[in-house]
Design an enzyme around this catalytic site. Structure first.
Site, PDB file in Angstrom:
ATOM      1  N   THR A  32       0.837  -1.191   0.000  1.00 44.09           N
ATOM      2  CA  THR A  32       0.000   0.000   0.000  1.00 44.09           C
ATOM      3  C   THR A  32       0.874   1.244   0.000  1.00 44.09           C
ATOM      4  OG1 THR A  32      -1.657  -1.190   1.289  1.00 44.09           O
ATOM      5  CG2 THR A  32      -1.874   1.190   1.180  1.00 44.09           C
ATOM      6  N   HIS A 158       1.303   5.560   3.576  1.00 47.72           N
ATOM      7  CA  HIS A 158       1.898   4.288   3.986  1.00 47.72           C
ATOM      8  C   HIS A 158       3.300   4.104   3.409  1.00 47.72           C
ATOM      9  CE1 HIS A 158       2.091   0.279   5.530  1.00 47.72           C
ATOM     10  NE2 HIS A 158       0.799   0.181   5.745  1.00 47.72           N
ATOM     11  N   GLY A 163       2.010   0.931  10.602  1.00 53.04           N
ATOM     12  CA  GLY A 163       1.152   1.153  11.761  1.00 53.04           C
ATOM     13  C   GLY A 163       1.885   1.651  12.993  1.00 53.04           C
ATOM     14  N   ASP A 316       3.811  -8.076   4.701  1.00 54.52           N
ATOM     15  CA  ASP A 316       2.731  -9.025   4.462  1.00 54.52           C
ATOM     16  C   ASP A 316       3.302 -10.396   4.147  1.00 54.52           C
ATOM     17  OD1 ASP A 316       0.697  -7.246   4.856  1.00 54.52           O
ATOM     18  OD2 ASP A 316       0.460  -6.740   2.746  1.00 54.52           O
ATOM     19  N   ASP A 399      -4.887  11.774  23.925  1.00 54.22           N
ATOM     20  CA  ASP A 399      -5.396  12.996  24.551  1.00 54.22           C
ATOM     21  C   ASP A 399      -4.629  14.194  24.016  1.00 54.22           C
ATOM     22  OD1 ASP A 399      -6.233  15.045  26.159  1.00 54.22           O
ATOM     23  OD2 ASP A 399      -5.567  14.141  28.046  1.00 54.22           O
TER      24      ASP A 399
END
Length: 454
Positions: A32, A158, A163, A316, A399
């Site tokens: 990606t 990406h 992540g 992957d 936050d």
């Protein structure tokens, strides 16, 4: 459309940063290469109404974004195509895009925050018809709801961040926004993946990577054109702690792992998801099926990469089976196929993969832009599946200075067979499955997903 766009800014790093073109690693340039969005919703409390402070909130977010882009300076740059399907990063401090919007809805109108058509207006839109060097690598949309609540959606390229890297950036941005100092700086040196260097070994000496092969097609099809056109549906399905433990116990008791370590939550639950999808899709027994698993290599290399490595270090890998074996054999069989795929990722696998990709004349066949309607690239859909784990990412408790979110999730989720596993937001051991399937298969999937838990 329930959202009105009010302003758009380009937020640049507050201080001078490194300038110039830098190479990306081969791992950055495959898979990606588009933006991956996440979204956070914040509800006003009795003691703190967000709406009167909306202008201050936008100002605080833009100011802290300009400050966090100093240590995370690659995200303020732009990508350029060079040759042979390869990308290069220009660290030019062009900045991140910041959008302010107003919604006529209240947060209550979104119900349980399950992804819906409304999400498309809450998530930054990336115009992929533009040249890639004109696209910001980070886009942020702040949306103010009529109830006084807000949402913050962050879309990150990406090609720059996987992540863990994306969550590192978001966590540090929130920390600066609430007035605290940076906790951990990103490790940006891509030489650990030999970025920009020539291959060390010829292709004949590289490992053969089945992960780069085309995924299985339906038995009666020769291409995916028709499958890409079918309407999809998104669902967020919850598994209680008891259900998760039941699946893990079932997997471990039904098919003993080859090593003493039992199957993990991910291996057990994902095996169940895979089997449920095969049943829901009504495949024949001799239908090949593949499951794409995303594995973080940071702790699997020798020596291990710093946890703060910024870039793509997750890969992957593909677990495969015949549908007949998956559905007729116990859950532990599916978990064993997933375990075998995950355990392939070690130092030799990663370094051999670098050499394999460096020997390729063109990388474009290994890239898939996740754009709906695109005829290019990999499709996880029928008869295949992808289950990405966010179970160990610090996705909750973000936050920015006005309290923690009331909901966090993927921004958009529209591709058949694409799914995420998230921890339950209450920390009670429950899990959430964010799943996209063809609409005709979703009800059957839900039936098998819950009824097949012993």
């Amino acid at each position: 459309m329930s959202v009105t766009f009010q302003a758009c800014y380009m937020v640049k790093p507050m201080e001078p940063t490194q300038r110039g073109r830098v190479p990306l690693s081969e791992w950055d340039q495959i898979g990606t290469i588009n933006h991956v969005p996440t979204i956070y919703f914040y509800r006003p409390s009795k003691h703190f109404d967000l709406s009167p402070n909306y202008t201050n909130i936008a100002s605080t977010l833009k100011d802290s974004l300009s400050r966090v882009l100093v240590p995370f300076y690659p995200l303020a740059g732009r990508l350029y195509w060079i040759k042979n399907g390869r990308l290069e990063l220009d660290c030019n401090a062009m900045g991140a895009q910041f959008i302010e919007a107003q919604s006529s809805l209240s947060l209550e109108d979104l119900g349980d925050f399950s992804p819906s058509s409304e999400y498309h207006y809450l998530v930054p839109t990336v115009d992929y018809t533009l040249p890639i060097h004109e696209l910001p690598l980070v886009l942020v949309q702040l949306t103010n709801f009529k109830c006084g609540g807000i949402s913050i959606s962050i879309a990150i390229s990406h090609a720059l961040a996987d992540g863990p890297s994306a969550m590192h950036f978001t966590s540090e941005w929130a920390r600066l926004s609430r007035g605290e100092p940076l906790q951990t700086t990103p490790f940006i040196d891509k030489k650990v993946f030999r970025a920009g260097e020539p291959p060390l070994a010829p292709l004949t000496k590289c490992r053969v990577y089945s992960e780069f092969d085309d995924l299985p097609l339906l038995l009666d099809q020769t291409k995916r054109t028709e499958e890409r056109k079918k309407k999809t549906k998104v669902a967020i399905l919850k598994l209680s702690k008891v259900q998760v433990e039941t699946l893990r116990k079932t997997a471990n008791e039904s098919h003993r792992p080859t090593k003493s370590r039992g199957y993990t939550r991910y291996e057990s639950v994902t095996g169940h998801v895979w089997r449920s999808a095969c049943k829901a899709r009504g495949h024949k027994e001799d239908q090949p099926t593949a499951l794409c698993v995303c594995v973080d290599s940071r702790g699997r290399m020798e020596p291990p990469l710093p946890k703060e490595y910024f870039g793509n270090a997750t890969f992957d890998v593909v677990a495969s089976s015949l549908v007949g074996d998956l559905v007729s054999k116990p859950l532990g069989y599916a978990s064993s196929r997933i375990r075998e795929a995950i355990e392939r990722v070690n130092d030799e696998y990663v370094r051999s993969g670098i050499e394999f990709l460096k020997n390729q004349d063109d990388l474009s066949r290994f890239q898939y832009p996740y754009v709906i309607g695109s005829e290019k690239g990999l499709l996880h859909g029928d008869p295949n599946l992808s289950v990405v784990s966010w179970l160990t990412l610090p996705i909750y408790g973000v936050d920015f200075g006005w309290g923690k979110e009331v909901y966090m999730g993927p921004g958009t989720h529209d591709f058949d067979g694409d799914s995420l596993l998230l921890p339950g937001p209450d920390g009670d051991g429950s899990l959430l499955l964010a799943l996209c399937l063809q609409e005709v298969h979703m009800d059957a999937f839900k039936k098998h997903f819950y009824e097949d838990i012993e």
